[in-house]
Design an enzyme around this catalytic site. Structure first.
Site, PDB file in Angstrom:
ATOM      1  N   LYS A   1       2.190   2.248  -5.033  1.00 53.26           N
ATOM      2  CA  LYS A   1       2.868   1.786  -6.372  1.00 53.26           C
ATOM      3  C   LYS A   1       2.199   2.263  -7.817  1.00 53.26           C
ATOM      4  O   LYS A   1       2.393   2.556  -8.525  1.00 53.26           O
ATOM      5  CB  LYS A   1       3.214   0.354  -6.279  1.00 53.26           C
ATOM      6  CG  LYS A   1       4.269   0.000  -5.096  1.00 53.26           C
ATOM      7  CD  LYS A   1       4.404  -1.439  -4.977  1.00 53.26           C
ATOM      8  CE  LYS A   1       3.379  -2.288  -4.666  1.00 53.26           C
ATOM      9  NZ  LYS A   1       3.099  -1.935  -3.068  1.00 53.26           N
TER      10      LYS A   1
ATOM     11  N   GLN B   1       2.214  -5.758  -3.140  1.00 51.15           N
ATOM     12  CA  GLN B   1       2.478  -6.010  -1.713  1.00 51.15           C
ATOM     13  C   GLN B   1       3.822  -5.256  -1.490  1.00 51.15           C
ATOM     14  O   GLN B   1       4.187  -4.293  -2.424  1.00 51.15           O
ATOM     15  CB  GLN B   1       2.680  -7.369  -1.285  1.00 51.15           C
ATOM     16  CG  GLN B   1       1.420  -8.049  -1.316  1.00 51.15           C
ATOM     17  CD  GLN B   1       1.078  -8.680  -2.761  1.00 51.15           C
ATOM     18  OE1 GLN B   1       1.707  -9.397  -3.052  1.00 51.15           O
ATOM     19  NE2 GLN B   1      -0.362  -8.589  -3.067  1.00 51.15           N
TER      20      GLN B   1
ATOM     21  N   GLY C   1      -4.132  -4.186  -4.244  1.00 51.20           N
ATOM     22  CA  GLY C   1      -5.125  -3.203  -4.668  1.00 51.20           C
ATOM     23  C   GLY C   1      -4.286  -1.897  -4.932  1.00 51.20           C
ATOM     24  O   GLY C   1      -3.653  -1.190  -4.091  1.00 51.20           O
ATOM     25  N   HIS C   2      -4.275  -1.604  -6.336  1.00 51.58           N
ATOM     26  CA  HIS C   2      -3.574  -0.416  -6.687  1.00 51.58           C
ATOM     27  C   HIS C   2      -4.769   0.544  -7.130  1.00 51.58           C
ATOM     28  O   HIS C   2      -5.428   0.359  -8.087  1.00 51.58           O
ATOM     29  CB  HIS C   2      -2.859  -0.701  -7.955  1.00 51.58           C
ATOM     30  CG  HIS C   2      -1.702  -1.582  -7.462  1.00 51.58           C
ATOM     31  ND1 HIS C   2      -0.751  -2.754  -8.293  1.00 51.58           N
ATOM     32  CD2 HIS C   2      -1.008  -1.929  -6.145  1.00 51.58           C
ATOM     33  CE1 HIS C   2      -0.010  -3.277  -7.475  1.00 51.58           C
ATOM     34  NE2 HIS C   2       0.109  -2.942  -6.443  1.00 51.58           N
TER      35      HIS C   2
ATOM     36  N   ASP D   1       0.590  -1.032  -0.055  1.00 54.96           N
ATOM     37  CA  ASP D   1       0.016   0.081   0.129  1.00 54.96           C
ATOM     38  C   ASP D   1       0.919   1.292   0.145  1.00 54.96           C
ATOM     39  O   ASP D   1       0.251   2.380   0.434  1.00 54.96           O
ATOM     40  CB  ASP D   1      -0.840   0.044   1.157  1.00 54.96           C
ATOM     41  CG  ASP D   1      -1.778  -1.268   1.185  1.00 54.96           C
ATOM     42  OD1 ASP D   1      -2.076  -1.612   0.352  1.00 54.96           O
ATOM     43  OD2 ASP D   1      -1.764  -1.874   2.368  1.00 54.96           O
TER      44      ASP D   1
HETATM   45  P1  IMP Z   1      -2.345 -12.802   1.573  1.00 52.35           P
HETATM   46  O1  IMP Z   1      -1.442 -12.255   0.462  1.00 52.35           O
HETATM   47  O2  IMP Z   1      -3.852 -12.510   1.428  1.00 52.35           O
HETATM   48  O3  IMP Z   1      -2.195 -14.195   1.793  1.00 52.35           O
HETATM   49  O4  IMP Z   1      -2.358 -12.085   2.944  1.00 52.35           O
HETATM   50  C1  IMP Z   1      -1.091 -12.255   3.701  1.00 52.35           C
HETATM   51  C2  IMP Z   1      -0.582 -10.818   4.340  1.00 52.35           C
HETATM   52  O5  IMP Z   1      -0.430  -9.928   3.147  1.00 52.35           O
HETATM   53  C3  IMP Z   1      -1.738 -10.099   5.155  1.00 52.35           C
HETATM   54  O6  IMP Z   1      -1.493  -9.259   6.222  1.00 52.35           O
HETATM   55  C4  IMP Z   1      -2.467  -9.160   3.947  1.00 52.35           C
HETATM   56  O7  IMP Z   1      -3.081  -8.080   4.731  1.00 52.35           O
HETATM   57  C5  IMP Z   1      -1.008  -8.742   3.394  1.00 52.35           C
HETATM   58  N1  IMP Z   1      -1.125  -8.234   2.048  1.00 52.35           N
HETATM   59  C6  IMP Z   1      -1.577  -9.075   1.017  1.00 52.35           C
HETATM   60  N2  IMP Z   1      -1.826  -8.153  -0.166  1.00 52.35           N
HETATM   61  C7  IMP Z   1      -1.622  -7.069   0.253  1.00 52.35           C
HETATM   62  C8  IMP Z   1      -1.543  -5.670  -0.347  1.00 52.35           C
HETATM   63  O8  IMP Z   1      -1.717  -5.517  -1.764  1.00 52.35           O
HETATM   64  N3  IMP Z   1      -1.137  -4.668   0.508  1.00 52.35           N
HETATM   65  C9  IMP Z   1      -1.021  -4.553   1.770  1.00 52.35           C
HETATM   66  N4  IMP Z   1      -1.227  -5.850   2.526  1.00 52.35           N
HETATM   67  C10 IMP Z   1      -1.320  -6.846   1.545  1.00 52.35           C
END
Ligand code: IMP
Length: 430
Positions: free
Chosen positions: A17, A225, A41-42, A14
């Site tokens: 990017k 991420q 989420g962009h 977040d």
């Molecule tokens: P997963 O990727 O859904 O398995 O989640 C694993 C961890 O990564 C969790 O803490 C999510 O909140 C975090 N996470 C996954 N994608 C994002 C993102 O795009 N932004 C921020 N945190 C993320």
């Protein structure tokens, strides 16, 4: 002139990017996703119009850029369909510009069920995943039980592979989690139908990238991420299931390291995190609440409120060297406007020892104390400033301190959500 650049998050995701990729994609021929899935989420804002992308590369709003999804990305066909239709409804021509690697693992409906079931079973130790099935899909890839995009166009093979995968997962759902089994016929039919919607988009991404490079074209690799969520280098086990750091560009797109000319590390001017896990500089007071409010800190994928805190130069230092960051882009500088005193975490203390980079042992994160340095804030608005010289003196001092503390120069600053609200100190493509 720079040919290929990578845009990576250097915190817990977040960092903004999407906006920067959208901006830089005006100058490139292709934008490539190489890891993660629709957990990303962009958010892009163009002339007050907001678009949120999860899976399709953020270059899609720039007509000149081809958008590619590399083999390292786990693909939900449902999400791809929804996102494609949403963009098409806004007049964006997705189909002529999007390519998907046949080697991408497919996120199947049982992956999402398993993600939720696991999180529920973990109780207070839940990771706080996005619930999109990302982890279970990557597990299937590594266990060689996964369905790939190419399988969708060979019904016999798909049926065979799905039978093996579903035998296993239905057993786990039913016997371990006490949940209902999924219908094989339904999952198979849906996969075939959804696959058919995208058959003409399937492309050898690695081969295409080689061709583009040979022709001297410019390529942007778009990370999802952030470095602290990396499966190896992050705050394990509170991480995502892919490598979010630089090596994933090579494995997830199918290019060699010499194909990377510049690495842009994106960091907020402060820190946020969604989901559970360590966050040493987290704020629990009204200063943190102010950052959350002014920065509209809610997850673009799940809508969850983000935890907010001071900039963590210790963690950023590791991200800078793990990724070989060439330059930083500091986003949301304007959210710090009006904060009287700004703090930066400059070292950790663990069992009396001073650390200038984070420990690799995940459990140690729980016992850290943070050493801070304080900087005077600024009362003027920086919103929308586009020239470095127009920034308040204290904002310039803060950025200079970031450079010195985090181990790489600041090349860009974002001063608002719109595509136009930026200061470019050194353009990554030049
Ligand atoms: P997963 O990727 O859904 O398995 O989640 C694993 C961890 O990564 C969790 O803490 C999510 O909140 C975090 N996470 C996954 N994608 C994002 C993102 O795009 N932004 C921020 N945190 C993320």
């Amino acid at each position: 002139m720079t040919k290929s650049i990578v845009v990576l998050g250097t915190q817990w995701g977040d960092e903004g990017k999407g906006k920067i990729v959208d901006l830089l994609s005006r100058d490139v021929d292709a934008v490539v996703r190489f890891q993660g899935g629709h957990n990303a989420g962009h958010t892009l804002v163009i002339d007050d119009q907001k678009t949120v992308l999860h899976l399709i590369p953020s270059g899609i709003l720039n007509e000149g850029a081809q958008c590619l999804i590399g083999n390292g990305v786990v693909v939900s066909l449902e999400a791809l369909k929804t996102e494609t239709e949403g963009l098409e409804a806004k007049g964006v021509d997705v189909r002529s510009r999007l390519g998907i690697s046949p080697a991408c693992p497919v996120i199947m409906p049982y992956h999402e069920l398993l993600d939720h079931a696991r999180e529920k079973a973990r109780g207070v130790n839940a990771i706080g995943t996005t619930g999109r099935g990302i982890g279970p899909a990557y597990e299937d890839k590594v266990s060689r039980r996964g369905i790939r995009i190419s399988d969708l166009y060979n019904p016999g093979l798909l049926s065979e592979k799905l039978e093996e995968a579903m035998d296993y997962h239905n057993f786990v759902l039913d016997q371990y989690f006490g949940m209902q089994r999924m219908s094989f016929d339904r999952v198979l039919d849906d996969a075939l139908q959804l696959g058919a919607c995208f058959s003409e988009l399937v492309k050898d991404v690695s081969g295409e990238l080689h061709r583009l490079r040979t022709e001297g074209k410019r390529i942007l690799y778009e990370g999802a991420q952030g470095s602290l969520l990396d499966i190896d280098h992050g705050t394990y086990p509170f991480v995502t299931s892919s490598n979010t750091t630089i090596g994933a560009v090579c494995t997830g797109a199918g290019v060699g390291p010499s194909a990377i000319d510049y690495v842009l590390g994106i960091t907020k001017a402060y820190t946020t995190r969604v989901g559970s896990g360590p966050f040493p500089t987290e704020l629990f007071d009204e200063v943190g609440a102010g950052l959350a409010e002014r920065g509209a800190e809610f997850g673009a994928t799940t809508g969850r409120p983000r935890r907010c805190g001071w900039l963590d130069a210790v963690a950023l230092r590791r991200a800078a060297h793990t990724n070989g960051v060439t330059g930083f882009c500091v986003t949301k500088l304007d959210v710090l406007d009006g904060v009287e005193t700004i703090k930066v975490g400059i070292a950790y203390r663990l069992n009396g020892e001073l650390l200038d980079i984070p420990p690799q042992n995940a459990e140690a994160w729980d016992d850290l104390e943070v050493e801070y340095e304080s900087f005077p804030g600024w009362q003027e608005s920086t919103r929308g400033i586009t020239r470095f010289e127009d920034l308040p003196a204290n904002a310039k001092t803060y950025l200079a301190a970031m450079e010195a503390l985090c181990g790489a120069p600041v090349h860009m600053v974002s001063t608002g959500p719109d595509r136009k609200e930026n200061i470019v100190i050194r353009h990554p493509m030049e």
